[in-house]
Scaffold this active site. Structure first.
Site, PDB file in Angstrom:
ATOM      1  N   TYR A 151      -0.217  -6.204  -0.317  1.00 23.04           N
ATOM      2  CA  TYR A 151       1.421  -5.921   1.365  1.00 23.04           C
ATOM      3  C   TYR A 151       2.148  -6.866   0.585  1.00 23.04           C
ATOM      4  CZ  TYR A 151       4.056  -7.787   4.770  1.00 23.04           C
ATOM      5  OH  TYR A 151       4.890  -6.880   5.845  1.00 23.04           O
ATOM      6  N   LYS A 155       5.927  -4.436  -0.412  1.00 20.56           N
ATOM      7  CA  LYS A 155       6.721  -4.995  -0.212  1.00 20.56           C
ATOM      8  C   LYS A 155       8.231  -4.673  -1.008  1.00 20.56           C
ATOM      9  CE  LYS A 155       6.003  -4.640   4.361  1.00 20.56           C
ATOM     10  NZ  LYS A 155       6.750  -3.507   4.998  1.00 20.56           N
TER      11      LYS A 155
END
Length: 252
Positions: A151, A155
């Site tokens: 994650y 990002k």
């Protein structure tokens, strides 16, 4: 309030959570909405609740053919605002315990999905000489977040994509910016707290308390605050290539 009447906004991941909140804020500001996602029922429910005109279309942003069909379906619609919100949280585990398929799934949605949507809808904006793209990243892309490597890496990739793309299309009059929320209160964070509690033999409440203690306001931001931030960013005409933190002071 920013007046978006006469503009059409396309919001990915619009069937729930942040996407639905962003769509609602844009609709209240006067924009016509196109919300997309993978679940037709939830999309229709959100569209029915929006105060203005709205269309709900099924699209898997990670799938090239699906995005191409969406672009063709909207060929007669002047999409002047693109909000790339669709994303998944991915596994909560040590990197050495994460499978390749889990890693690839996170990047497929969070990064490739943003790339495919920009590639599909930017050419028309560039041709018109105007448009706004807001990509949803996260403060987690800029600070350590243990056991969330897919994650956080995805990002950070979105932030890099945005800053570079801004220089590609900015001279044509198209603004590309990133909004990086901190932890947002809702079902996704509740899931993450449960997973972290299971992993660390603690409680979800303890996991949440430890997480929000990193924020200056000692709380999570709300979905409504994220939606309001998107509208506010659209009122800042000189902003391009920026990364806006909305984290209740998580960066501080």
């Amino acid at each position: 309030m920013t007046d978006l009447r006469g503009r059409t906004a396309l919001v990915t991941g619009g069937g729930s959570g942040l996407g639905a909140a962003i769509a609602h804020s844009l609709s209240r500001a006067g924009a016509d909405l196109v919300i997309v996602g993978r679940n037709a029922r939830t999309l229709d429910e959100v569209a029915a609740r929006l105060p203005g005109a709205a269309r709900a279309l099924v699209c898997d942003v990670a799938d090239e053919a699906s995005v191409s069909r969406l672009r063709d379906d909207l060929a007669r619609t002047e999409v002047s605002i693109l909000v790339n919100n669709a994303g998944i949280a991915g596994p909560v585990a040590s990197l050495t315990d994460i499978g390749v398929a889990e890693w690839d799934e996170v990047f497929a949605v969070n990064v490739r999905g943003t790339f495919l949507m920009c590639r599909a809808f930017l050419p028309a904006m560039v041709e018109r000489g105007a448009g706004d793209v807001i990509n949803l990243a996260s403060v987690s892309g800029k600070r350590p977040l243990a056991h969330r490597t897919p994650y956080t890496a995805s990002k950070m990739a979105v932030i890099g994509l945005t800053s570079t793309l801004a220089f590609e299309v900015g001279p044509s009059g198209v603004s590309v910016n990133t909004l990086s929320p901190g932890p947002v209160a809702g079902d996704r964070m509740a899931r993450n707290f449960r997973l972290e509690a299971d992993r660390s033999a603690t409680t979800p409440a303890d996991a949440e308390a430890a997480f929000v203690s990193r924020a200056a306001l000692a709380r999570m931001v709300t979905e409504a605050e994220v939606g309001a931030a998107v509208v506010a960013m659209l009122s800042m005409s000189g902003m391009c290539g920026a990364d806006i933190d909305l984290s209740a002071g998580m960066i501080a």
